[in-house]
Structure formats: structure tokens, C-alpha cells
Write an enzyme that holds these catalytic residues in place. Structure first.
Site, short mmCIF file in Angstrom:
data_model
loop_
_atom_site.label_atom_id
_atom_site.label_comp_id
_atom_site.label_asym_id
_atom_site.label_seq_id
_atom_site.Cartn_x
_atom_site.Cartn_y
_atom_site.Cartn_z
CG ASP A 1 -12.50 -5.07 -2.80
OD1 ASP A 1 -11.52 -5.79 -3.06
OD2 ASP A 1 -12.41 -3.84 -2.64
CG ASP A 32 -2.02 -0.98 1.18
OD1 ASP A 32 -2.22 -1.58 0.10
OD2 ASP A 32 -2.71 -1.17 2.19
#
Length: 254
Positions: free
Chosen positions: A132, A13
Site C-alpha cells: 500500500d 473482502d
């Protein structure tokens, strides 16, 4: 590379040009430097690296392109970048900077033709659609979520997977929101269901805690396994993992 070899993909990230979720490598001068972290993963045997840009500003693209350029000079394994890619120009800028694939998630739901346009312009092999998904309350299947898992679209996972495939995506990055962060294993039922549905590579994400979990994901139809914490904190060494997988009869690149 053997096209049948299973791939191991650490995910980083990136926020405002820095790696977040600390990376616990010995001897790293700067654990927040994406170039240094990517170089180390390259040395440790990762097959690819994924960057997710979680910066919530419009300056993000320039910073991310600088990172991609710097990493591409040092690291010769494929690099995928996701986060904030909303239009073809964003894809072009990142691919031109040196990344190999771009990953789109919420923007694909909001504008599905972005998948077709990206595949047509740059080739399917460059377009990863990240999904997701979370179990419905009645356990009748899974719904697709967007905006970092905050919004339930009401769209069925299987329907969206088929559409993504038909529109020309080259790979699907599937994150199980139920499993993510649990370290209790990937959602193998989800992986089995999707791998029978489409014949493009499926990247499993969410839930890895042990080497066995990664083996189970591969046996359930995943072509690649993506993880963050277990690699960043050296809970699992990538080469040890690959040797284990090979000993279990799973083809990997050593």
C-alpha cells in the site's frame, strides 16, 4: 494460459466467513457466501479471485481454510488469500487447504525474511507481496503504509519494491492509496515506475472506475488488474471488459 495475457482479478473482502461490500449479482441466493460469489465470478470469466480476510480474531485461520477448501472444490481458477498471514505455518495451512497463492503485506514489512522463507519453502509463484503506497506531501515519491493504510512506515516504495523482488516474491500487488476508492483511474505513474524496476508480475489495485482505466493500467505496465466495487455492483461486466480490451489490442483470455 497465455503467460502474456493480462489478468482480471475480482477481490472479495471476507469478515468472519462472509463477503462484505455487498455483491450485487442477480439470482444469488446468498450474496454473503464466498463460495457462491466465487463460483459466479468463475462463470463470468475472471482469471483469478483474491480473498482478503479482514477478520480481526485468532479464529480467522480455521474459517478461512474452510472457505478455501469449499471454493477450491467448485472453482478452478487460481485463488489468492491475504490477511493475517504472519508465519510460514499460516502459508502452509492455506496452501494446503487449496489456495494457489498467499498475499502478505504488513507482516512482510515487520519480518522481511518471511518473503525469502516462503519463496524457498513453497516457490516464488506462491508468494504475493501486497504494498500500500501513498504520495509523500512534497510529491517526491511514495511511502509504504501498513496496518490497512493506517501507519506510514517512512519506507520508500521503490526501495521496498526492489527488496521484495530480491527476496523472492513472485508477484507484487500494488495499491495506490491516493487513487483507491476514487474511481478516477489507477496511479499509472506509479505502475510505470515499478514495472521498469522489477521483472515480476505487477497487479494494479485502487482507482478503477471504467474499462478505459483498466486499459491504461495495462498500458502502464500492469500484468493484472484487481478491483472490487466495479465488479461486485456489476458496473463493469468482466466478459464485456475483456472484449473491449481485446478490441484495443490487449491480449486477454476470453
Amino acid at each position: 494460459m497465455n503467460p502474456l495475457a493480462k489478468r482480471i482479478i475480482p477481490c472479495l473482502d471476507i469478515k468472519e466467513g462472509r463477503v462484505v461490500k455487498g455483491v450485487n449479482f442477480l439470482g444469488l441466493r446468498d450474496a454473503g457466501d464466498p463460495v457462491e460469489v466465487a463460483r459466479r465470478y468463475n462463470e463470468e470469466g475472471a482469471d483469478e479471485i483474491a480473498f482478503l480476510d479482514i477478520t480481526a480474531t485468532h479464529e480467522r485461520r480455521d474459517t478461512m481454510c474452510d472457505i478455501v477448501r469449499a471454493v477450491a472444490k467448485e472453482v478452478f481458477i487460481p485463488l489468492t488469500v491475504g490477511g493475517g498471514i504472519r508465519k510460514l505455518e499460516d502459508m502452509y495451512t492455506l496452501l494446503n487447504a487449496g489456495c494457489d497463492k498467499v498475499s502478505i503485506n504488513s507482516s512482510a514489512i515487520k519480518n522481511p525474511s518471511l518473503i525469502d522463507e516462503g519463496a524457498k519453502r513453497f516457490g516464488s509463484q506462491c508468494i504475493v507481496v501486497a504494498i500500500d503506497a501513498k504520495s509523500r506531501a512534497d510529491k517526491s515519491g511514495w511511502n509504504v503504509y501498513i496496518n490497512g493504510g493506517r501507519i506510514d512506515t517512512g519506507i520508500d516504495l521503490l526501495e521496498w519494491t526492489k527488496e521484495v523482488y530480491e527476496r523472492g516474491a513472485g508477484e507484487i500487488l500494488l495499491t495506490s492509496m491516493d487513487a483507491d476508492g476514487t474511481k478516477a483511474g489507477y496511479d499509472c505513474e506509479q505502475l510505470q515506475t515499478l514495472s521498469k524496476l522489477v521483472d515480476i508480475p505487477l497487479i494494479a489495485s485502487g482507482g478503477a472506475g471504467t474499462m478505459e482505466h483498466i486499459k491504461e493500467a495495462f498500458l502502464s505496465g500492469a500484468d493484472a488488474a484487481l478491483a472490487a466495487t466495479i465488479f461486485h455492483y456489476k458496473e463493469i461486466d468482466i466478459m464485456d471488459l475483456k472484449r473491449y480490451l481485446r478490441s484495443e489490442g490487449i491480449e486477454v483470455r476470453l
